[in-house]
Design a protein around this motif. Structure first.
Motif, short mmCIF file in Angstrom:
data_model
loop_
_atom_site.label_atom_id
_atom_site.label_comp_id
_atom_site.label_asym_id
_atom_site.label_seq_id
_atom_site.Cartn_x
_atom_site.Cartn_y
_atom_site.Cartn_z
N CYS A 9 0.84 -1.20 0.00
CA CYS A 9 0.00 0.00 0.00
C CYS A 9 0.88 1.25 0.00
O CYS A 9 2.04 1.21 0.39
N ARG A 10 0.27 2.34 -0.44
CA ARG A 10 0.96 3.64 -0.46
C ARG A 10 -0.08 4.72 -0.22
O ARG A 10 -1.13 4.72 -0.84
N GLN A 11 0.24 5.62 0.71
CA GLN A 11 -0.63 6.77 0.98
C GLN A 11 0.22 8.03 0.88
O GLN A 11 1.30 8.09 1.46
N ILE A 12 -0.30 9.01 0.15
CA ILE A 12 0.41 10.28 0.02
C ILE A 12 -0.57 11.40 0.32
O ILE A 12 -1.68 11.43 -0.21
N LYS A 13 -0.15 12.30 1.21
CA LYS A 13 -0.96 13.46 1.57
C LYS A 13 -0.15 14.70 1.23
O LYS A 13 1.04 14.73 1.40
N THR A 18 4.05 17.37 2.44
CA THR A 18 3.76 16.06 1.88
C THR A 18 4.19 14.97 2.86
O THR A 18 5.28 15.00 3.40
N ALA A 20 4.22 10.76 3.05
CA ALA A 20 4.03 9.51 2.31
C ALA A 20 4.29 8.34 3.23
O ALA A 20 5.22 8.36 4.04
N ASP A 21 3.47 7.33 3.11
CA ASP A 21 3.57 6.12 3.92
C ASP A 21 3.44 4.94 2.97
O ASP A 21 2.43 4.82 2.27
N CYS A 22 4.45 4.09 2.92
CA CYS A 22 4.45 2.97 1.98
C CYS A 22 4.87 1.69 2.70
O CYS A 22 5.88 1.68 3.40
N ARG A 38 8.33 -0.70 6.14
CA ARG A 38 7.49 0.49 6.10
C ARG A 38 8.36 1.73 6.00
O ARG A 38 9.24 1.97 6.82
N SER A 69 -5.85 -1.91 7.41
CA SER A 69 -5.47 -0.96 6.38
C SER A 69 -5.49 -1.63 5.01
O SER A 69 -5.64 -2.85 4.89
N ALA A 70 -5.29 -0.83 3.98
CA ALA A 70 -5.20 -1.38 2.62
C ALA A 70 -4.03 -2.35 2.52
O ALA A 70 -4.11 -3.35 1.82
#
Length: 93
Positions: A9-13, A18, A20-22, A38, A69-70
């Protein structure tokens, strides 16, 4: 050392700051170990600073983390895919 990787999974805000959490499933072919890596990155576009933290954890520890989570769902999907053939063949016996 060869590392085989599969992104879970990857989340970017963003956009001002910015984050990012991958999460990635990693197999280390030399050490024969399978784990979740992670990466958390935080970039401040105002002053250009970047902070990156990388942690590794056992698959069981990753799945025990709170919430679904995803990344959790993708890992469960991959695990079911790996074992699906064995489950189906056992049903025929």
């Amino acid at each position: 050392m060869a590392l085989l990787r599969r992104e879970l999974c990857r989340q970017i805000k963003g956009p001002e700051v910015t984050h990012a959490d991958c999460c990635t499933l990693v197999f280390d072919t030399d050490a024969k170990s399978l784990y979740v890596e992670r990466d958390v990155a935080h970039v401040d576009v105002h002053d250009g600073t970047t902070e990156i933290q990388t942690t590794t954890m056992d698959i069981c520890d990753y799945l025990k983390q709170g919430g679904q989570s995803a990344g959790h769902r993708e890992l469960w999907r991959l695990l079911r895919t790996i074992f699906e053939k064995d489950i189906n063949s056992n049903e025929l016996v």
